[in-house]
Design an enzyme around this catalytic site. Structure first.
Site, mmCIF file in Angstrom:
data_model
loop_
_atom_site.group_PDB
_atom_site.id
_atom_site.type_symbol
_atom_site.label_atom_id
_atom_site.label_comp_id
_atom_site.label_asym_id
_atom_site.label_seq_id
_atom_site.Cartn_x
_atom_site.Cartn_y
_atom_site.Cartn_z
ATOM 1 N N HIS A 37 -12.283 18.315 3.934
ATOM 2 C CA HIS A 37 -11.665 17.862 5.187
ATOM 3 C C HIS A 37 -12.588 16.868 5.896
ATOM 4 C CE1 HIS A 37 -9.934 22.099 4.866
ATOM 5 N NE2 HIS A 37 -8.850 21.355 4.893
ATOM 6 N N GLN A 61 5.890 25.695 5.306
ATOM 7 C CA GLN A 61 5.524 25.289 3.943
ATOM 8 C C GLN A 61 5.065 26.457 3.066
ATOM 9 O OE1 GLN A 61 2.404 22.616 5.543
ATOM 10 N NE2 GLN A 61 1.166 23.268 3.814
HETATM 11 P P1 AMP Z 1 -5.351 21.640 3.987
HETATM 12 O O1 AMP Z 1 -6.131 22.118 5.177
HETATM 13 O O2 AMP Z 1 -5.627 22.415 2.742
HETATM 14 O O3 AMP Z 1 -3.883 21.461 4.277
HETATM 15 O O4 AMP Z 1 -5.884 20.180 3.675
HETATM 16 C C1 AMP Z 1 -5.872 19.166 4.652
HETATM 17 C C2 AMP Z 1 -6.167 17.848 3.972
HETATM 18 O O5 AMP Z 1 -7.439 17.904 3.352
HETATM 19 C C3 AMP Z 1 -5.149 17.505 2.880
HETATM 20 O O6 AMP Z 1 -4.858 16.120 2.928
HETATM 21 C C4 AMP Z 1 -5.900 17.870 1.625
HETATM 22 O O7 AMP Z 1 -5.488 17.125 0.492
HETATM 23 C C5 AMP Z 1 -7.321 17.501 2.010
HETATM 24 N N1 AMP Z 1 -8.264 18.224 1.160
HETATM 25 C C6 AMP Z 1 -8.280 19.564 0.917
HETATM 26 N N2 AMP Z 1 -9.261 19.866 0.035
HETATM 27 C C7 AMP Z 1 -9.856 18.692 -0.300
HETATM 28 C C8 AMP Z 1 -10.927 18.342 -1.179
HETATM 29 N N3 AMP Z 1 -11.571 19.245 -1.896
HETATM 30 N N4 AMP Z 1 -11.262 17.027 -1.261
HETATM 31 C C9 AMP Z 1 -10.607 16.098 -0.541
HETATM 32 N N5 AMP Z 1 -9.601 16.365 0.296
HETATM 33 C C10 AMP Z 1 -9.218 17.641 0.422
#
Ligand code: AMP
Length: 282
Positions: A37, A61
């Site tokens: 993040h 979701q």
């Molecule tokens: P989430 O909190 O899991 O919904 O993720 C929020 C954002 O962070 C989304 O756009 C994810 O694709 C991105 N994200 C989550 N994990 C990673 C990672 N390991 N590397 C890069 N971006 C990430």
């Protein structure tokens, strides 16, 4: 850093920034933040005058038997990470404010959501597209940052923005990994010590696939067979899907050519993890 909880206050803040001709960068998250993040936050801070991070575990979701209830929620920890990262606004809407009853409207991106995670998680991308469209309307960013970790999500959001003429520049950032290669994810916290060791198999099998392709292998079936063989050797691993797809259609390719995505979803115990490699092959 300002913490904004209401949609009305978020509108006011964003309108003020836009009227003073400042660029707003936006990073939507579900919290329990990690370096993945923060890599999006960092890029947003570099490319914009102000950065908004939303933290919202979006009920829409999650499927009925998924981890909505137990998804980790650590607001104080997340806030201090965002403050340290120099974020301007942490937007913390509640589900009641996002979906006041009766709530009737959703956004559905067709075709691209029939495959991969869309097939295993019916309704998931409708929930994602709906919340992201709403957040775009509320935060009114110039640019929004998403991770390649959720490759299908990135493609779906890009298509939604373009189909609905939403004037937001969608930027997709690389996957941030742990030292052993496991893609960072809030869900990694569900893994016990043994499962954590098994979880690295997603990355290892993707690396094997990439090596085979680099050495000239062009048969998706053969590579997928090898990946499946490697993964199922781990006690706690059960494959949800393993596919090599075209990055435009998200449909399986007959031959490895052009830009392809090797995409995996694997249960490690009861935790469903995803990972992918994108490759361009001539
Ligand atoms: P989430 O909190 O899991 O919904 O993720 C929020 C954002 O962070 C989304 O756009 C994810 O694709 C991105 N994200 C989550 N994990 C990673 C990672 N390991 N590397 C890069 N971006 C990430």
């Amino acid at each position: 850093m300002r913490i904004i909880r209401t949609i009305a206050s978020m509108h006011v803040w964003s309108n003020r920034l836009r009227h003073s001709n400042r660029r707003i960068g936006f990073v939507p998250t579900m919290g329990y933040l990690h370096q993945g993040h923060l890599s999006l936050v960092k890029r947003s801070a570099e490319e914009n005058d102000a950065t908004v991070v939303s933290i919202f575990v979006n009920p829409l979701q999650f499927g009925p038997n998924e981890d909505f209830k137990k998804y980790p929620r650590t607001p104080k920890r997340d806030e201090s990470m965002l403050r340290e990262a120099g974020v301007d606004v942490c937007f913390y809407p509640s589900a009641d404010r996002m979906y006041p009853a009766p709530y009737y409207t959703s956004v559905n991106v067709e075709y691209l959501t029939d495959t991969l995670c869309g097939r295993s998680r019916p309704g998931h991308f409708r929930g994602v597209a709906t919340v992201v469209a709403k957040l775009f309307n509320i935060v009114k960013p110039h640019a929004a940052y998403f991770g390649q970790k959720d490759a299908q999500q990135a493609i779906v959001i890009k298509k939604m923005a373009s189909d609905l003429n939403i004037d937001v520049d969608i930027k997709i950032m690389p996957i941030i990994r742990e030292r052993d290669g496991l893609a960072m994810s809030s869900r990694n916290s569900y893994l016990n010590k043994y499962q954590r060791e098994d979880a690295v198999i997603l990355y290892k099998s993707l690396r094997m696939a990439r090596r085979m392709i680099n050495e000239g292998e062009r048969s998706p079936g053969l590579i997928i067979g090898k990946i499946k063989g490697l993964i199922t050797r781990r006690d706690s691993a059960k494959i949800d899907y393993c596919e090599i797809v075209d990055t435009k259609t998200l449909r399986p390719v007959a031959e490895i050519k052009g830009e392809v995505l090797i995409a995996l979803a694997v249960y490690i115990g009861r935790t469903r993890l995803i990972d992918n490699f994108k490759m361009r092959v001539n």
